[in-house]
Design an enzyme around this catalytic site. Structure first.
Site, PDB file in Angstrom:
ATOM      1  N   LYS A  18     -32.519  29.454 -55.018  1.00 43.34           N
ATOM      2  CA  LYS A  18     -31.928  28.326 -54.293  1.00 43.34           C
ATOM      3  C   LYS A  18     -31.812  27.137 -55.249  1.00 43.34           C
ATOM      4  O   LYS A  18     -30.934  27.129 -56.089  1.00 43.34           O
ATOM      5  CB  LYS A  18     -32.735  28.071 -53.038  1.00 43.34           C
ATOM      6  CG  LYS A  18     -32.448  29.225 -52.053  1.00 43.34           C
ATOM      7  CD  LYS A  18     -33.338  29.335 -50.871  1.00 43.34           C
ATOM      8  CE  LYS A  18     -32.866  30.537 -50.037  1.00 43.34           C
ATOM      9  NZ  LYS A  18     -33.921  31.124 -49.233  1.00 43.34           N
ATOM     10  N   HIS A  65     -36.811  25.838 -49.814  1.00 46.65           N
ATOM     11  CA  HIS A  65     -35.764  24.809 -49.781  1.00 46.65           C
ATOM     12  C   HIS A  65     -36.254  23.445 -50.241  1.00 46.65           C
ATOM     13  O   HIS A  65     -35.489  22.471 -50.211  1.00 46.65           O
ATOM     14  CB  HIS A  65     -35.170  24.707 -48.375  1.00 46.65           C
ATOM     15  CG  HIS A  65     -34.558  25.986 -47.920  1.00 46.65           C
ATOM     16  ND1 HIS A  65     -33.262  26.341 -48.187  1.00 46.65           N
ATOM     17  CD2 HIS A  65     -35.094  27.037 -47.242  1.00 46.65           C
ATOM     18  CE1 HIS A  65     -33.016  27.535 -47.689  1.00 46.65           C
ATOM     19  NE2 HIS A  65     -34.120  27.976 -47.111  1.00 46.65           N
ATOM     20  N   SER A 120     -35.471  26.279 -42.921  1.00 47.78           N
ATOM     21  CA  SER A 120     -34.228  26.698 -43.571  1.00 47.78           C
ATOM     22  C   SER A 120     -32.999  26.484 -42.705  1.00 47.78           C
ATOM     23  O   SER A 120     -31.915  26.281 -43.239  1.00 47.78           O
ATOM     24  CB  SER A 120     -34.340  28.158 -43.991  1.00 47.78           C
ATOM     25  OG  SER A 120     -34.696  28.979 -42.897  1.00 47.78           O
TER      26      SER A 120
END
Ligand SMILES: *Cc1c(COP(=O)(O)O)cnc(C)c1O
Length: 407
Positions: A243, A211, A183
């Site tokens: 995200k 991610h 990250s």
């Protein structure tokens, strides 16, 4: 401020210490929806620090599905999943996430932090061992520590070191844990090597692909798709929905046994209120866009390449990342703050990431790109970086590694 209580005095002293070390955190108050531009304090900024990689957080179709969800379900879920909080909306999203990830089941959690905490503490106890990349996300490290299992860290992205640690472990259950995309660095875990080590030593591998999902792989199936791996190599796949998916929540996907086990034993699943059903409806809409609009990934990849090309021409020391996370190593926390402030003066928002979020001496500007950005906006970022890096030289006394220097 009254200092009448030893507890408060101790807290105040620690706050002062953190401020002096240039590690104090402050929140921005954002006055606009998420997007490439954000309004803060009445001023419009070009932003390069969100995790809304595909530009779905404020997408009209996602927002409309959210509104329809509220009309249909109201605001709250009313209870935990095991009582009466598990709606048909949650159930449908779980089935769609299972199909998307190619697994038998998926289980929704209210946040990614809770998914990691719940899964790892359910799977492991005192007689077990957990093996974690030393740069894993805080939620994974916290979960491993809370599980009571023997806690081993292996050097970043080092599959051979993991294999050695596994070989030397006589623990009852063994779980290796890694971010898919790291990250704060943006690089990918060496999943094929980690999976091979786990298979050889009879351990399980858990990948947190917060991610990667939506972003990597031809179909957005994340870091596993990027490497061509499936459930056989990575039995426990964790993903977040706040995200790339642009909404909120998280899930763990795996086989029937794993998911039923978590339903029974994951405390952060059992003892918490289900997400609002409307959030599940919004996420179903974003999952459809993730699958149907491959152009978002193509455009994002092109922006990443454009940024890296431009940064290279400027002589910036980028980290070896092919993901939309493109950190610029600065080293010294004070300089990272100064650069962030100088960028803000030029209308660009990039937060300085400092210890303890990153290792000591590892302060950086965590630049992230989104499919919602345009090429001209990336060029504006590059021009601003060139100016502020030459205007804000590294501190002589900072002891910072000589990274991210401009020409
Ligand atoms: C953001 C993040 C989480 C936590 O997810 P939330 O849904 O924000 O709680 C977990 N793991 C990684 C790698 C993350 O980046």
């Amino acid at each position: 401020m009254s200092a009448d209580n030893p507890m408060r005095e101790a807290l105040a002293a620690e706050l002062a210490e953190r401020r002096a070390a240039r590690l104090y955190r402050e929140r921005l108050v954002v006055e606009s929806p998420q997007g490439p531009e954000l309004v803060v304090g009445g001023r419009r900024f070009l932003s390069f620090c969100s995790n809304d990689y595909l530009g779905l957080a404020a997408h009209p179709e996602v927002a409309a599905a959210f509104r329809r969800g509220v009309d249909r379900w109201g605001a709250g879920s009313g209870a935990s999943h095991l009582v009466t909080g598990h709606s048909a909306a949650h159930h449908a999203l779980e089935e769609e996430l299972a199909a998307f990830t190619g697994r038998e089941r998926a289980l929704l959690f209210s946040t990614g932090y809770m998914a990691n905490l719940g899964a790892i503490t359910a799977l492991l106890g005192r007689r077990d061992a957990v093996f974690q990349d030393r740069l894993n996300h805080a939620s994974l490290l916290d979960a491993g520590l809370s599980s009571g299992a023997r806690f081993r860290r292996f050097p970043h992205a080092d599959a051979a070191a993991l294999a050695r640690q596994l070989a030397g472990s006589g623990a009852r259950r063994r779980l290796a844990v890694t971010d898919g995309v790291f990250s704060m660095d943006g690089d990918l875990a060496p999943l094929p090597g980690l999976a091979a080590a786990c298979r050889e030593h009879g351990a399980w591998l858990l990948v947190d692909d917060a991610h990667g999902l939506g972003v990597l792989g031809a179909n957005g199936r994340g870091t596993l798709e990027h490497f061509g791996l499936g459930a056989a190599e990575v039995p426990v796949l964790m993903g977040t929905l706040g995200k790339g998916f642009g909404t909120a929540g998280a899930f763990v996907a795996g086989d029937e046994t794993l998911v039923e086990y978590l339903v029974q034993f994951a405390r952060t699943y059992v003892y918490t209120t289900a997400l609002p059903p409307a959030v599940a409806e919004a996420t179903r809409a974003s999952l459809r866009l993730v699958q149907s609009e491959g152009w978002r990934r193509d455009h994002l990849r092109a922006l990443v390449a454009r940024f890296r090309r431009g940064a290279e021409q400027l002589g910036l020391a980028l980290m070896p990342s092919g993901s939309p996370i493109q950190p610029l190593q600065v080293g010294d926390a004070g300089r990272a703050l100064a650069l962030s402030a100088a960028l803000r003066e030029r209308g660009i928002l990039i937060t300085a990431i400092r210890p303890p979020t990153v290792p000591a001496g590892g302060a950086r500007l965590r630049i992230t790109l989104s499919a919602a950005h345009g090429e001209a906006q990336v060029d504006r970022l590059l021009a601003a970086l060139e100016t502020v890096l030459s205007d804000t030289p590294p501190a002589v006394d900072g002891g910072a590694p000589p990274a991210a220097v401009s020409r």
